[in-house]
Design a protein around this motif. Structure first.
Motif, short mmCIF file in Angstrom:
data_model
loop_
_atom_site.label_atom_id
_atom_site.label_comp_id
_atom_site.label_asym_id
_atom_site.label_seq_id
_atom_site.Cartn_x
_atom_site.Cartn_y
_atom_site.Cartn_z
N LYS A 276 0.84 -1.20 0.00
CA LYS A 276 0.00 0.00 0.00
C LYS A 276 0.87 1.25 0.00
O LYS A 276 0.61 2.19 -0.76
N SER B 198 1.09 4.17 -2.96
CA SER B 198 0.83 5.57 -2.69
C SER B 198 2.01 6.45 -3.10
O SER B 198 1.82 7.50 -3.71
N ARG C 46 -0.60 9.46 -4.68
CA ARG C 46 -2.00 9.58 -4.31
C ARG C 46 -2.32 8.66 -3.13
O ARG C 46 -1.67 7.64 -2.96
N PRO C 47 -3.39 8.99 -2.41
CA PRO C 47 -3.87 8.03 -1.42
C PRO C 47 -4.36 6.78 -2.15
O PRO C 47 -4.95 6.87 -3.24
N THR C 48 -4.14 5.62 -1.58
CA THR C 48 -4.56 4.38 -2.26
C THR C 48 -6.07 4.25 -2.34
O THR C 48 -6.57 3.46 -3.14
N GLU D 135 -7.47 1.02 0.07
CA GLU D 135 -7.37 2.17 0.97
C GLU D 135 -6.53 1.80 2.19
O GLU D 135 -6.62 0.69 2.71
N GLU E 141 -1.21 6.72 2.55
CA GLU E 141 -1.27 8.14 2.25
C GLU E 141 0.10 8.65 1.86
O GLU E 141 1.10 8.30 2.49
N PRO E 142 0.17 9.50 0.82
CA PRO E 142 1.46 10.10 0.46
C PRO E 142 1.84 11.18 1.47
O PRO E 142 0.98 11.78 2.11
N ALA F 279 5.59 7.85 1.80
CA ALA F 279 4.21 7.45 2.08
C ALA F 279 4.18 6.55 3.30
O ALA F 279 5.18 5.91 3.64
N GLY G 31 1.89 3.37 4.82
CA GLY G 31 0.88 2.36 4.53
C GLY G 31 0.54 1.58 5.78
O GLY G 31 1.43 1.25 6.57
#
Length: 138
Positions: free
Chosen positions: A61, A65, A70-72, A97, A100-101, A111, A113
């Motif tokens: 994840k 990201s 981008r956010p997953t 989801e 987050e970056p 990021a 995860g």
């Protein structure tokens, strides 16, 4: 010549600690990964009680990201909306989801995860750690 910001090991450990403490406070057992802007793993932790599969998923994840900036959650929503072509992409996985970056002064630096609870809760843990980190970075 431009100045390039990047995460240090100390930064990665700070993010990991903040995410870990937030997960403890919420009584979540998760795996947490911090990667640099290229998706390379800097730090990772699997909490006691977290499923073994969450370890790799948190890393994937975070890589997704960082590589996409981008956010997953974006990818999970695209796939849910029927854009299944994303499932054939070989360059990265982890399009769920929970990552987050980290954007610092308009530059992607890495990021976070997380995997182990509901996807929106995974994302909440990552967001919390990043918010605390960026508040102290300024």
């Amino acid at each position: 010549m431009k100045t390039k910001h990047y995460l240090t090991l100390e930064d990665a450990e700070f993010l990991l600690t903040r995410a870990h403490q937030y997960a403890i406070d919420q009584k979540f057992n998760v795996s947490i990964a911090v990667v640099d802007e290229s998706g390379t793993l800097l730090a990772m932790k699997r909490m006691d009680g977290a499923s073994p599969m969450t370890a790799n998923l948190s890393i994937e994840k975070a890589r997704c990201s960082a590589m996409s900036r981008r956010p997953t959650q974006v990818f999970e929503e695209l796939i849910k909306d029927g854009q299944l072509g994303f499932l054939t992409v070989n360059s990265f996985s982890g399009m769920l989801e929970g990552a987050e970056p980290i954007i610092y002064q308009a530059q992607l630096v890495g990021a976070v995860g997380v995997s182990g609870v509901k996807s929106h809760q995974d994302a909440e843990i990552a967001q919390h750690a990043i918010q605390v980190f960026l508040a102290l970075a300024d």
